[in-house]
Write a protein that holds these residues in place. Structure first.
Motif, PDB file in Angstrom:
ATOM      1  N   ASN A   1      12.959   5.808  11.482  1.00 21.87           N
ATOM      2  CA  ASN A   1      13.783   6.457  10.441  1.00 21.87           C
ATOM      3  C   ASN A   1      13.982   6.089   9.248  1.00 21.87           C
ATOM      4  O   ASN A   1      14.826   6.411   8.552  1.00 21.87           O
ATOM      5  N   THR A   2      12.610   5.490   8.729  1.00 16.84           N
ATOM      6  CA  THR A   2      12.565   5.133   7.084  1.00 16.84           C
ATOM      7  C   THR A   2      12.433   6.297   6.360  1.00 16.84           C
ATOM      8  O   THR A   2      11.785   7.436   6.845  1.00 16.84           O
ATOM      9  N   LEU A   3      12.693   6.200   5.205  1.00 15.62           N
ATOM     10  CA  LEU A   3      12.520   7.430   4.171  1.00 15.62           C
ATOM     11  C   LEU A   3      11.298   7.394   3.513  1.00 15.62           C
ATOM     12  O   LEU A   3      10.403   6.286   3.580  1.00 15.62           O
ATOM     13  N   LEU A   4      11.001   8.282   2.822  1.00  8.80           N
ATOM     14  CA  LEU A   4       9.754   8.365   2.134  1.00  8.80           C
ATOM     15  C   LEU A   4       9.792   7.571   0.817  1.00  8.80           C
ATOM     16  O   LEU A   4      11.130   7.384   0.122  1.00  8.80           O
ATOM     17  N   PRO A   5       8.855   7.090   0.075  1.00 17.98           N
ATOM     18  CA  PRO A   5       8.964   6.231  -1.022  1.00 17.98           C
ATOM     19  C   PRO A   5       9.063   6.969  -2.387  1.00 17.98           C
ATOM     20  O   PRO A   5       8.775   8.147  -2.117  1.00 17.98           O
ATOM     21  N   SER A   6       9.629   6.627  -3.270  1.00 15.56           N
ATOM     22  CA  SER A   6       9.793   7.531  -4.519  1.00 15.56           C
ATOM     23  C   SER A   6       8.737   6.759  -5.684  1.00 15.56           C
ATOM     24  O   SER A   6       8.679   5.667  -5.535  1.00 15.56           O
ATOM     25  N   PHE A   7       8.231   7.560  -6.324  1.00 16.24           N
ATOM     26  CA  PHE A   7       7.330   7.136  -7.396  1.00 16.24           C
ATOM     27  C   PHE A   7       7.828   7.649  -8.749  1.00 16.24           C
ATOM     28  O   PHE A   7       8.211   8.615  -9.335  1.00 16.24           O
ATOM     29  N   THR A   8       8.233   6.913  -9.846  1.00 14.40           N
ATOM     30  CA  THR A   8       8.901   6.868 -11.124  1.00 14.40           C
ATOM     31  C   THR A   8       7.869   8.004 -11.815  1.00 14.40           C
ATOM     32  O   THR A   8       6.691   7.602 -11.938  1.00 14.40           O
ATOM     33  N   GLY A   9       8.410   8.916 -12.273  1.00 10.42           N
ATOM     34  CA  GLY A   9       7.667  10.191 -13.086  1.00 10.42           C
ATOM     35  C   GLY A   9       6.814  10.811 -12.156  1.00 10.42           C
ATOM     36  O   GLY A   9       5.821  11.642 -12.940  1.00 10.42           O
TER      37      GLY A   9
ATOM     38  N   CYS B   1       8.098  -1.638   0.790  1.00  9.63           N
ATOM     39  CA  CYS B   1       8.058  -1.539   2.308  1.00  9.63           C
ATOM     40  C   CYS B   1       7.790  -0.225   2.880  1.00  9.63           C
ATOM     41  O   CYS B   1       7.038  -0.081   3.777  1.00  9.63           O
ATOM     42  N   ARG B   2       8.600   0.859   2.277  1.00  9.92           N
ATOM     43  CA  ARG B   2       8.207   2.042   2.582  1.00  9.92           C
ATOM     44  C   ARG B   2       6.891   2.523   2.268  1.00  9.92           C
ATOM     45  O   ARG B   2       6.311   3.372   3.143  1.00  9.92           O
ATOM     46  N   LYS B   3       6.317   2.443   1.114  1.00 11.66           N
ATOM     47  CA  LYS B   3       4.865   2.519   0.792  1.00 11.66           C
ATOM     48  C   LYS B   3       3.975   1.930   1.885  1.00 11.66           C
ATOM     49  O   LYS B   3       2.944   2.347   2.266  1.00 11.66           O
TER      50      LYS B   3
ATOM     51  N   PRO C   1      18.161  -1.734   4.230  1.00 11.45           N
ATOM     52  CA  PRO C   1      19.159  -1.674   3.310  1.00 11.45           C
ATOM     53  C   PRO C   1      19.107  -2.124   1.708  1.00 11.45           C
ATOM     54  O   PRO C   1      18.452  -3.230   1.531  1.00 11.45           O
ATOM     55  N   VAL C   2      19.291  -1.347   0.891  1.00 13.21           N
ATOM     56  CA  VAL C   2      18.520  -1.395  -0.498  1.00 13.21           C
ATOM     57  C   VAL C   2      19.638  -2.389  -1.009  1.00 13.21           C
ATOM     58  O   VAL C   2      19.336  -3.459  -1.862  1.00 13.21           O
ATOM     59  N   GLU C   3      20.950  -2.350  -0.606  1.00 13.36           N
ATOM     60  CA  GLU C   3      21.939  -3.158  -1.385  1.00 13.36           C
ATOM     61  C   GLU C   3      21.985  -4.601  -0.880  1.00 13.36           C
ATOM     62  O   GLU C   3      22.321  -5.618  -1.447  1.00 13.36           O
ATOM     63  N   TYR C   4      20.972  -4.772   0.213  1.00  9.50           N
ATOM     64  CA  TYR C   4      21.010  -6.215   0.720  1.00  9.50           C
ATOM     65  C   TYR C   4      19.436  -6.958   0.391  1.00  9.50           C
ATOM     66  O   TYR C   4      19.311  -7.773   0.080  1.00  9.50           O
ATOM     67  N   LEU C   5      18.425  -6.052   0.415  1.00  7.48           N
ATOM     68  CA  LEU C   5      16.978  -6.287  -0.009  1.00  7.48           C
ATOM     69  C   LEU C   5      16.693  -5.871  -1.209  1.00  7.48           C
ATOM     70  O   LEU C   5      15.521  -6.567  -1.818  1.00  7.48           O
ATOM     71  N   GLY C   6      17.173  -5.107  -2.139  1.00 13.87           N
ATOM     72  CA  GLY C   6      16.867  -4.752  -3.365  1.00 13.87           C
ATOM     73  C   GLY C   6      15.926  -3.365  -3.412  1.00 13.87           C
ATOM     74  O   GLY C   6      15.261  -3.362  -2.437  1.00 13.87           O
ATOM     75  N   GLU C   7      16.020  -2.592  -4.338  1.00 16.85           N
ATOM     76  CA  GLU C   7      15.571  -1.594  -4.458  1.00 16.85           C
ATOM     77  C   GLU C   7      13.719  -1.579  -4.531  1.00 16.85           C
ATOM     78  O   GLU C   7      13.275  -0.866  -3.802  1.00 16.85           O
ATOM     79  N   HIS C   8      13.233  -2.655  -5.125  1.00 15.36           N
ATOM     80  CA  HIS C   8      11.953  -2.993  -5.377  1.00 15.36           C
ATOM     81  C   HIS C   8      11.221  -3.346  -4.032  1.00 15.36           C
ATOM     82  O   HIS C   8      10.237  -2.391  -3.657  1.00 15.36           O
TER      83      HIS C   8
END
Length: 697
Positions: free
Chosen positions: A383-391, A353-355, A341-348
Motif C-alpha cells: 500500500n505504499t504510494l508512488l514517488p514524486s519527482f520535482t518538476g 524508499c518509495r523509489k 510516515p513522512v512526519e516520522y521519517l522525513g520526506e527525503h
C-alpha cells in the motif's frame, strides 16, 4: 421421387469417444463405421452420453447444497462455511470434489452430474505448464528447469519439439547457451580470493561520463542510487589528492556504477569477459554478507538491485533472480511496501524508499516471469504510494505505467488465475484466462498510447526511449499471453499436417488470437527498427534483445502452421537488429541468433507446401535501413498490416480495423476487447478436443 436421396439419417444418440472429439457423425455400432474403416480401436464411454435435465432441477440441487452449507451443527453432510468464503467468484456454481464426498448418495450423484455439465472441458490444459516439469541438461551435465512463461524456455521447447519430430531423437545441447555460460567473470565466487588488485578508477570527468550514461540508459526505468547522497560521496572521493579505496558501502556502490557505465559505453570485447567486469567482480568481493548488509538496509537494497540488473544483462538469470529476491525481503523488512510516515521519517527518506520499493517490485516481477516461476508476493500486501519527482510528472507516470505492466506480467505468468498455471490443470479456463489477461492489457492500451506515444511516423522529433520501452513491454505481454496457442498448433501440424489448416478454420476466434500475437511481434520489430535508425538500441541491458528474440521466435513458427502467416521482410529487419546488437559486443545476442537460425533450419524440413518464404536469416546493413526507399515502405506499412489481419477479427461492426490499426499505435482497447469478448465456451470445448486428439499435455 423415390430412392434414398431425400432420406434423413437420424444422428446416433450414442457416439464413440473418437467421433465425439472429431465432432463427426458416429454410426453408433460397435465398432462404429468410422473407426472400423480406419482400423482403429473404438471406445464407447457412457459417461460422455449427454443427459437433458431441467433448469429447475439444477436450481433445486443448488438449494439443497445451500441448505446443507447453512447447517453448522457438525452433522454428516455439512459443508464448512469457511470453505464457502474461500471459493472464488468464478466457481460459485461449481461443486468441489471435497464437497461431493460429504453429500448423501443421491445428492452426490446429482452433484457429480451438475459438476460435469458446468465444466464440459475439464481436460483442457496448457501444454507449456502441465505434466512432469520440463528439464534440459547442458553439455556439462548440469540440469536446468524450463519455466513455463520464460522466453528462453519457450524457444527451447519449440526447438526440442521440432528436432524430436524430424530426427526422432532429443535435441543436442552442445551448441546451446545456458544460464551463466556465455560470459566469464574471471572469478570463482569465493570471498577468500579477493586479494586481487583494486582496479584503476577513472578520472573525475570520465567517472561523471560513465555515471551520466547510467542515468540516461536506465535512470527513468529504475532507481539504482540516491543522487544527492551518491554524488556527495563522489565529490568527497575525488577531492583527495589521490583517490583511494574505502571500506564503506559507498565505494562498493561506486564500483557497481562504473561497471554499468562501462557496459553502456564500451563495445570492444576482450574474449568472453563482459565490459566493466573488473569493477563488478571487485565490488562483489568487497560486498559484506547479508547479515551485515541489514545494518544499512537502504543503500544495501539499492546495491542488491544493481547486482541483480547487471547479472541479468550477462544472462546469469538464476543468480539475478536470487539477488532481487534478497532485495525484496530486505525492502519489506524495512516496511518500504507500506505507507511510511513522512512526519516520522522525513520526506527525503520516504521518497527514496518509495523509489527503491517500486524498482525492486518491477525487477522482481519481470525477472520471476523470465525465469518462468510463480510470483511470490501478492499485491494486496502493498500500500505504499508512488514517488514524486520535482518538476517531472512524466517520470511518475512512467513508473506508474511500468508497475501496471508488471502486474499484467504477474497475472499472465503466475498470479492466480494465470495463463501459465503451476499445476497445468486449467479446465475450461485456458482460453478464459487468456481472455482475462487480454482484458487487463486492453485497459492499458489507450492510456499507454496517450501518455507515452511513440511518434514513430514523425520526422520532426525523435523516439522517446521510455515510451519505446513501455510499448515493447506492453506487446511482450500480448505475445506471452497468446503464444501457447502457437505451440499447440505447431504440435498439431507435426502430428497431423493434413488437419492443421482445417483445425485453424474451425474457430476464427482462436485464429484471431494467434493473429494478435503475430501483430504484436511485428509491432516490436518496428519499434526496435525505429530505435535502431536513431542509434538508440540498448545493447547491454537485455530488454531490447528479449523483445527481438521473442518476436522473431513466433514469426518463425507462424508460417510452419499456415503459410499465409509469412513475414519475410520483418524477419529480415529482426536479423538486422540482432546484427547491430552483436556488433556492439553483446555475446548473448550471438547465441540467441544461432538458436533462431537452428529453428529456421529445422522448420525448413517441413513438406514443400508448408515451407516458409525465408529459408535462412538475412542481415541488412544498418545503412540500408535509412534509405528513402525504406522510409517510403514504412510510411505505407500501417495499412498493409491492417490488411493482413483477418476481416473477422472484430465482432463489433462499429470498430473499423482498417481505419484505426497502425504500427505507430497498435490495436486500440476496443479492438483488443472485441477479440477477447469473442471467446466463447464453444472455443474452449473445441480447443480441448483438439488438444486431447493430438496428445498436447
Amino acid at each position: 421421387m423415390g430412392g434414398n436421396g431425400n432420406k434423413v439419417t437420424k444422428r446416433s444418440l450414442n457416439a464413440c469417444t473418437r467421433c465425439r472429439r472429431q465432432k463427426i457423425k458416429c454410426s453408433g455400432s460397435q465398432p462404429c463405421d468410422s473407426c472400423n474403416k480406419r482400423k482403429l480401436t473404438c471406445v464407447f464411454d457412457d459417461r460422455d452420453q449427454k443427459i437433458l435435465i431441467t433448469r429447475g432441477y439444477l436450481d433445486e440441487l443448488q438449494q439443497k447444497i445451500a441448505r446443507l452449507s447453512q447447517n453448522d451443527h457438525g452433522e454428516a453432510g455439512t459443508i464448512s462455511p469457511e470453505y464457502h468464503e474461500e471459493r472464488s467468484p468464478d466457481s460459485k456454481d461449481n461443486i468441489d470434489s471435497a464437497e461431493i464426498t460429504r453429500l448423501s448418495p443421491e445428492e452426490k450423484e446429482n452433484a457429480e452430474l451438475h459438476q460435469e455439465l458446468e465444466d464440459p472441458a475439464s481436460g483442457l490444459t496448457n501444454p507449456l505448464s502441465t505434466g512432469p516439469p520440463a528439464f534440459m541438461s547442458a553439455e556439462n551435465g548440469r540440469t536446468f528447469y524450463l519455466g513455463t512463461s520464460s522466453n528462453w524456455s519457450f524457444t527451447r521447447r519449440v526447438l526440442s519439439l521440432t528436432h524430436d519430430h524430424i530426427y526422432q531423437e532429443p535435441l543436442p545441447t552442445g551448441a546451446l547457451a545456458f544460464d551463466g555460460a556465455i560470459y566469464d567473470l574471471g572469478w570463482d565466487g569465493l570471498r577468500g580470493n579477493h586479494r586481487s588488485e583494486i582496479p584503476t578508477v577513472p578520472s573525475f570527468d570520465h567517472a561523471m561520463y560513465l555515471i551520466n550514461s547510467v542515468k540516461f540508459r536506465c535512470g527513468q526505468l529504475y532507481h539504482l542510487f540516491d543522487e544527492t547522497e551518491f554524488m556527495a560521496g563522489l565529490h568527497e572521493f575525488y577531492s583527495q589528492p589521490k583517490p583511494t579505496p574505502t571500506t564503506g558501502l559507498w565505494y562498493i556502490h561506486f564500483l557497481f556504477m562504473l561497471a554499468f557505465g562501462k557496459g553502456f559505453v564500451q563495445h570492444k570485447m576482450q574474449g568472453n569477459k563482459p565490459p566493466g567486469s573488473e569493477f563488478f567482480v571487485k565490488a562483489l568481493q568487497l560486498l559484506p554478507d547479508l547479515s551485515v548488509l541489514h545494518q544499512e538496509p537502504i543503500e544495501s537494497t539499492e546495491i542488491l538491485c544493481c547486482v541483480a540488473l547487471y547479472l541479468q544483462a550477462l544472462d546469469y538469470r538464476s543468480s539475478a533472480h536470487n539477488y532481487i529476491g534478497s532485495a525484496m525481503r530486505m525492502a519489506m523488512a524495512e516496511g518500504m511496501h507500506t505507507q511510511m510516515p513522512v512526519e516520522y521519517l522525513g520526506e527525503h527518506l520516504v521518497q527514496r524508499c518509495r523509489k527503491i520499493w517500486w524498482t525492486v517490485y518491477i525487477l522482481d516481477r519481470e525477472m520471476t516471469s523470465l525465469m518462468g516461476l510463480p510470483q511470490s508476493l501478492s499485491d494486496e500486501h502493498i500500500n505504499t504510494l508512488l514517488p514524486s519527482f520535482t518538476g517531472s510528472l512524466q517520470r511518475t507516470a512512467g513508473i506508474n505505467m511500468h508497475i501496471k505492466l508488471s502486474r499484467i506480467i504477474a497475472e499472465i505468468s503466475g498470479k492466480s488465475p494465470a495463463v501459465y498455471a503451476i499445476d497445468g490443470r486449467l479446465n475450461r479456463n485456458f482460453l478464459i484466462r487468456t481472455k482475462s489477461a487480454l482484458a487487463s492489457i486492453a485497459k492499458l492500451a489507450d492510456e499507454l498510447h496517450t501518455a507515452f506515444p511513440l511518434h514513430l511516423d514523425q520526422s520532426t522529433s525523435g523516439v522517446s526511449r521510455i515510451s519505446a520501452y513501455l510499448n515493447l513491454l506492453y506487446h511482450q505481454c500480448i505475445v506471452t499471453a497468446t503464444r501457447p496457442l502457437l505451440f499447440c498448433f505447431l504440435k498439431i501440424r507435426l502430428e497431423s499436417p493434413e488437419h492443421c489448416l482445417e483445425a485453424l478454420t474451425t474457430s476464427k476466434n482462436v485464429r484471431n488470437l494467434i493473429q494478435m500475437c503475430l501483430d504484436s511481434a511485428q509491432q516490436m520489430i518496428y519499434i526496435l527498427h525505429c530505435l535502431q535508425s536513431e542509434d538508440l538500441l540498448e545493447t547491454f541491458l537485455p530488454f531490447d534483445l528479449d523483445s527481438v528474440f521473442v518476436s522473431t521466435t513466433v514469426l518463425l513458427m507462424a508460417p510452419a502452421i499456415d503459410l499465409r502467416w509469412s513475414y519475410p521482410a520483418w524477419l529480415e529487419k529482426a536479423y538486422a537488429i540482432f546484427e547491430e546488437i552483436i556488433e556492439n559486443g553483446n555475446l548473448i545476442a550471438k547465441y540467441r541468433r544461432s538458436e533462431l537460425q537452428l529453428l529456421d533450419e529445422l522448420l525448413s524440413y517441413f513438406p514443400q507446401e508448408h515451407t516458409r518464404c525465408l529459408s535462412a536469416p538475412i542481415s541488412i546493413p544498418a545503412a540500408t535501413l535509412n534509405t528513402d526507399q525504406t522510409s517510403v515502405q514504412l510510411a505505407n506499412f500501417p495499412s498493409s498490416v491492417a490488411h493482413t489481419l483477418s476481416h473477422d477479427l472484430l465482432s463489433d461492426p462499429g470498430v473499423s480495423l482498417e481505419d484505426e490499426l497502425s504500427l505507430t499505435t497498435g490495436l486500440t482497447a476496443a479492438q483488443i476487447m472485441a477479440v477477447a469478448d469473442s471467446i466463447e465456451s464453444i472455443d474452449t470445448e473445441w480447443m480441448s478436443n483438439a488438444m486431447v486428439e493430438h496428445s498436447i499435455w
